[in-house]
Design a protein around this motif. Structure first.
Motif, PDB file in Angstrom:
ATOM      1  N   ARG A 338     -73.518 -85.512   0.378  1.00  0.00           N
ATOM      2  CA  ARG A 338     -72.406 -86.062   1.168  1.00  0.00           C
ATOM      3  C   ARG A 338     -72.173 -87.532   0.828  1.00  0.00           C
ATOM      4  N   GLU A 339     -73.268 -88.259   0.665  1.00  0.00           N
ATOM      5  CA  GLU A 339     -73.156 -89.682   0.334  1.00  0.00           C
ATOM      6  C   GLU A 339     -72.465 -89.880  -1.012  1.00  0.00           C
ATOM      7  N   LEU A 340     -72.861 -89.100  -2.002  1.00  0.00           N
ATOM      8  CA  LEU A 340     -72.294 -89.240  -3.338  1.00  0.00           C
ATOM      9  C   LEU A 340     -70.841 -88.784  -3.393  1.00  0.00           C
ATOM     10  N   CYS A 341     -70.523 -87.714  -2.667  1.00  0.00           N
ATOM     11  CA  CYS A 341     -69.126 -87.271  -2.620  1.00  0.00           C
ATOM     12  C   CYS A 341     -68.238 -88.342  -1.991  1.00  0.00           C
ATOM     13  N   ALA A 342     -68.741 -88.991  -0.951  1.00  0.00           N
ATOM     14  CA  ALA A 342     -67.963 -90.046  -0.294  1.00  0.00           C
ATOM     15  C   ALA A 342     -67.701 -91.208  -1.250  1.00  0.00           C
ATOM     16  N   LEU A 343     -68.611 -91.401  -2.219  1.00  0.00           N
ATOM     17  CA  LEU A 343     -68.452 -92.472  -3.202  1.00  0.00           C
ATOM     18  C   LEU A 343     -67.633 -92.021  -4.411  1.00  0.00           C
ATOM     19  N   GLY A 344     -67.230 -90.742  -4.438  1.00  0.00           N
ATOM     20  CA  GLY A 344     -66.489 -90.207  -5.570  1.00  0.00           C
ATOM     21  C   GLY A 344     -67.359 -89.898  -6.769  1.00  0.00           C
ATOM     22  N   ARG A 345     -68.663 -89.778  -6.564  1.00  0.00           N
ATOM     23  CA  ARG A 345     -69.610 -89.512  -7.655  1.00  0.00           C
ATOM     24  C   ARG A 345     -69.957 -88.020  -7.643  1.00  0.00           C
ATOM     25  N   TYR A 346     -68.970 -87.207  -7.992  1.00  0.00           N
ATOM     26  CA  TYR A 346     -69.066 -85.765  -7.796  1.00  0.00           C
ATOM     27  C   TYR A 346     -70.060 -85.096  -8.736  1.00  0.00           C
ATOM     28  N   ALA A 347     -70.119 -85.532  -9.995  1.00  0.00           N
ATOM     29  CA  ALA A 347     -71.066 -84.916 -10.922  1.00  0.00           C
ATOM     30  C   ALA A 347     -72.498 -85.116 -10.449  1.00  0.00           C
ATOM     31  N   GLN A 348     -72.797 -86.307  -9.966  1.00  0.00           N
ATOM     32  CA  GLN A 348     -74.136 -86.589  -9.473  1.00  0.00           C
ATOM     33  C   GLN A 348     -74.397 -85.842  -8.165  1.00  0.00           C
ATOM     34  N   ALA A 349     -73.358 -85.688  -7.348  1.00  0.00           N
ATOM     35  CA  ALA A 349     -73.502 -84.920  -6.108  1.00  0.00           C
ATOM     36  C   ALA A 349     -73.869 -83.477  -6.407  1.00  0.00           C
ATOM     37  N   ALA A 350     -73.200 -82.891  -7.397  1.00  0.00           N
ATOM     38  CA  ALA A 350     -73.527 -81.516  -7.783  1.00  0.00           C
ATOM     39  C   ALA A 350     -74.978 -81.412  -8.241  1.00  0.00           C
ATOM     40  N   GLN A 351     -75.435 -82.413  -9.000  1.00  0.00           N
ATOM     41  CA  GLN A 351     -76.802 -82.388  -9.500  1.00  0.00           C
ATOM     42  C   GLN A 351     -77.813 -82.443  -8.357  1.00  0.00           C
ATOM     43  N   ASP A 373     -73.450 -70.814   0.459  1.00  0.00           N
ATOM     44  CA  ASP A 373     -72.931 -72.130   0.856  1.00  0.00           C
ATOM     45  C   ASP A 373     -73.325 -73.197  -0.161  1.00  0.00           C
ATOM     46  N   LEU A 374     -74.564 -73.101  -0.657  1.00  0.00           N
ATOM     47  CA  LEU A 374     -75.039 -74.088  -1.622  1.00  0.00           C
ATOM     48  C   LEU A 374     -74.211 -74.029  -2.906  1.00  0.00           C
ATOM     49  N   HIS A 375     -74.026 -72.842  -3.449  1.00  0.00           N
ATOM     50  CA  HIS A 375     -73.253 -72.715  -4.688  1.00  0.00           C
ATOM     51  C   HIS A 375     -71.784 -73.083  -4.465  1.00  0.00           C
ATOM     52  N   ARG A 376     -71.267 -72.835  -3.274  1.00  0.00           N
ATOM     53  CA  ARG A 376     -69.893 -73.259  -2.972  1.00  0.00           C
ATOM     54  C   ARG A 376     -69.772 -74.769  -3.036  1.00  0.00           C
ATOM     55  N   ASP A 377     -70.717 -75.480  -2.421  1.00  0.00           N
ATOM     56  CA  ASP A 377     -70.646 -76.943  -2.431  1.00  0.00           C
ATOM     57  C   ASP A 377     -70.832 -77.499  -3.837  1.00  0.00           C
ATOM     58  N   ILE A 378     -71.706 -76.865  -4.625  1.00  0.00           N
ATOM     59  CA  ILE A 378     -71.869 -77.285  -6.016  1.00  0.00           C
ATOM     60  C   ILE A 378     -70.561 -77.101  -6.771  1.00  0.00           C
ATOM     61  N   ALA A 379     -69.914 -75.953  -6.561  1.00  0.00           N
ATOM     62  CA  ALA A 379     -68.651 -75.664  -7.247  1.00  0.00           C
ATOM     63  C   ALA A 379     -67.574 -76.670  -6.873  1.00  0.00           C
ATOM     64  N   LEU A 380     -67.496 -77.022  -5.620  1.00  0.00           N
ATOM     65  CA  LEU A 380     -66.487 -77.987  -5.171  1.00  0.00           C
ATOM     66  C   LEU A 380     -66.687 -79.336  -5.864  1.00  0.00           C
ATOM     67  N   ALA A 381     -67.940 -79.768  -5.942  1.00  0.00           N
ATOM     68  CA  ALA A 381     -68.211 -81.065  -6.576  1.00  0.00           C
ATOM     69  C   ALA A 381     -67.928 -81.016  -8.071  1.00  0.00           C
ATOM     70  N   LEU A 382     -68.324 -79.928  -8.720  1.00  0.00           N
ATOM     71  CA  LEU A 382     -68.082 -79.808 -10.161  1.00  0.00           C
ATOM     72  C   LEU A 382     -66.592 -79.790 -10.473  1.00  0.00           C
ATOM     73  N   ALA A 383     -65.828 -79.089  -9.656  1.00  0.00           N
ATOM     74  CA  ALA A 383     -64.378 -79.049  -9.866  1.00  0.00           C
ATOM     75  C   ALA A 383     -63.781 -80.440  -9.702  1.00  0.00           C
ATOM     76  N   GLN A 384     -64.252 -81.196  -8.719  1.00  0.00           N
ATOM     77  CA  GLN A 384     -63.752 -82.557  -8.506  1.00  0.00           C
ATOM     78  C   GLN A 384     -64.110 -83.463  -9.678  1.00  0.00           C
ATOM     79  N   SER A 385     -65.247 -83.194 -10.329  1.00  0.00           N
ATOM     80  CA  SER A 385     -65.666 -84.034 -11.455  1.00  0.00           C
ATOM     81  C   SER A 385     -64.971 -83.628 -12.750  1.00  0.00           C
ATOM     82  N   GLY A 386     -64.184 -82.552 -12.710  1.00  0.00           N
ATOM     83  CA  GLY A 386     -63.465 -82.099 -13.896  1.00  0.00           C
ATOM     84  C   GLY A 386     -64.217 -81.078 -14.725  1.00  0.00           C
ATOM     85  N   GLU A 387     -65.391 -80.648 -14.271  1.00  0.00           N
ATOM     86  CA  GLU A 387     -66.182 -79.664 -15.024  1.00  0.00           C
ATOM     87  C   GLU A 387     -65.807 -78.256 -14.569  1.00  0.00           C
ATOM     88  N   GLN A 388     -64.608 -77.833 -14.967  1.00  0.00           N
ATOM     89  CA  GLN A 388     -64.079 -76.569 -14.476  1.00  0.00           C
ATOM     90  C   GLN A 388     -64.882 -75.365 -14.969  1.00  0.00           C
TER      91      GLN A 388
END
Length: 511
Positions: A338-351, A373-388
């Motif tokens: 959540r902290e990393l997503c709020a900072l826009g650091r989506y790739a690191q959030a997924a990791q 739920d876990l894989h959903r949140d990972i997918a959301l972050a990866l999509a935001q980081s451009g790793e489609q």
């Protein structure tokens, strides 16, 4: 407090030791991506100021040489950094998710011939490109070869390479002996000038080891290995393994010739001679241990999208696993996400969440709601980081879990399918029209029911509204948007995110 390099690269863990220093796992806070950071302590190699200056000059040359090798089989160089005190230098590189060839071979017998040849052929393409620059690796060995999850070969650590254009100073000889005893060509052992054929000798050592399951020269010490490279005749592969083709044995023996002029002329020649033993498109996959990357894949299915759903992940190296699990508990990982997503650091959030996938599966089961739920949140972050591509893999995992947990009419399954359709369209696997057709098919399942105006139904309709204009049918798109706007005006306040997005789409259509 996490270490930050050059105000930009956050060090998150250790990946291992390279030829001349430590290799760290890092995160680029500007471009939101994982990186590998090669850190070299200058004073470890150069105690005096004049030697330190020479070492820094060598580092700058290393960075420039490696940056010139723009080949898919070599990790890209992103940056080179010298710290303020000149105590350490850093090379920032593309991070490769894979395993070393050394680990791939560890404890195994000989590889299937087609697998060994596929790795050798990929190595030959890298060397052919590098030698044309001209750059010689000088320390090609299994520890400097990575295999990605989908079997692509990457050659790392060109840092001790020597440019052959005549303008290079001899500072490459500062410090200890360059090279690794088990894979060192006779001319390198003798301290002579080396050219591209020294790398071909090392390639011969690697091919011999992959095909036979043993090193060319088993030695008691480095000194013993040096002598054997200079004086001993390699055991022919067919003596150790009769099913090896005679022409392949001949090629390997040629690569291992003591005199460089007796070896194949170029890496391109080696590639051509390996071609007959590569699997053809459509050939069946080789039998490999579970979790092992398949280096034949790019020949059997040239340039396919990586089927990471069916390919077991490469086991993380212990250092890497430790680095990414430092958050500890699931709660800590979720908070970090959540902290990393709020900072826009989506790739690191997924990791941060990828690090606890095994723990969630162990604690709750691989097919439970928690895993979905876990894989959903990972997918959301990866999509935001451009790793489609990776996001699509995660959405397909969610689909499989939700189908088993909630059945074919599950709203959560529908949500995952909508997201997966969007990923495939972005990746070009679906045209806009095909994506709209698939979304309409999902919409048909809920049309006229309460689900049509529920959260998932509105999100599905929003996805249709986003893709309809790309089909070129603006009349249909406008009609669909008008109905969706009418429903949202009754159901949602003006500041609702879905309603705001629909208004944006309507404005874009008007213009």
């Amino acid at each position: 407090m996490r270490e930050i390099i050059d105000g930009r690269y956050e060090i998150t863990g250790a990946l291992g030791a390279g030829g001349m220093g430590q290799v760290l796992l890092g995160y680029d806070t500007v471009l939101d991506r994982a990186v590998a950071v090669k850190r070299i302590a200058v004073r470890q190699f150069a105690s005096r100021d004049d030697l330190a200056a020479e070492f820094v000059a060598r580092f700058r040359r290393e960075a420039r040489v490696t940056a010139r090798i723009r080949h898919h089989g070599v990790p890209q160089v992103y940056d080179a950094v010298l710290d303020a005190q000149a105590d350490s230098v850093y090379l920032v590189l593309e991070h490769i998710d894979g395993t070393t060839l050394r680990d791939y071979l560890a404890g195994a017998a000989a590889l299937p011939v087609e697998v060994a040849v596929a790795i050798g052929a990929q190595l030959a393409t890298v060397l052919s490109y590098a030698h044309a620059l001209p750059v010689v690796h000088r320390d090609l060995k299994p520890a400097n070869v990575l295999l990605t999850r989908d079997g692509v070969v990457k050659v790392i650590d060109f840092g001790i390479a020597a440019l052959l254009d005549g303008s290079t100073s001899r500072i490459t000889r500062t410090g200890s002996v360059l090279g690794t005893a088990a894979y060192m060509s006779p001319e390198l052992v003798n301290g002579q000038e080396v050219g591209p054929r020294a790398d071909l000798y090392a390639l011969g050592c690697i091919l011999h080891e992959m095909c036979s399951g043993r090193k060319v020269f088993e030695a008691r010490s480095d000194f013993d290995a040096y002598n054997r490279h200079l004086t001993d005749t390699p055991t022919p592969l067919r003596t150790l393994r009769p099913e090896v083709p005679a022409a392949l044995e001949e090629l390997v023996l040629g690569l291992l010739a003591k005199n460089p002029s007796d070896r194949p002329v170029t890496a391109q020649d080696v590639y051509r001679r390996l071609l007959p033993y590569l699997p053809r498109p459509g050939a069946p996959a080789p039998i490999l241990p579970p979790g092992q990357p398949d280096p034949t894949r790019i020949y059997r299915s040239p340039n396919p999208p990586a089927d990471l759903e069916s390919a077991p992940p490469v086991p993380a190296r212990p250092a890497a696993r430790q680095a990414v699990t430092e958050a500890g508990s699931l709660g800590d990982a979720a908070a970090r996400y959540r902290e990393l997503c709020a900072l826009g650091r989506y790739a690191q959030a997924a990791q941060a969440l990828l690090a606890v996938v095994e723990e969630v599966a162990r604690r709750y089961g691989p097919d439970g709601t928690e895993a979905g739920d876990l894989h959903r949140d990972i997918a959301l972050a990866l999509a935001q980081s451009g790793e489609q591509r990776r996001a699509l893999t995660e959405w397909e995992r969610v689909e499989a879990i939700e189908l088993r947990v909630g059945g074919p009419k599950s709203p959560r399954l529908r949500r995952a399918r909508v997201a997966a359709i969007g990923c495939r369209a972005v990746l070009g696997e679906l045209t806009a029209s095909a994506a709209v057709d698939e979304l309409y098919r999902l919409f048909g399942e809920i049309r006229g029911t309460d689900a049509e105006t529920a959260e998932d139904g509105l999100r599905l309709r929003l996805a249709i509204a986003e893709w309809l204009p790309a089909t070129g049918d603006h009349t249909r798109a406008e009609r669909f948007l008008t109905q969706l706007r009418t429903d949202l005006a009754m159901l949602r306040p003006a500041d609702d995110p879905v309603r705001r997005r629909v208004e944006e789409l309507a404005a874009e259509l008007r213009h």
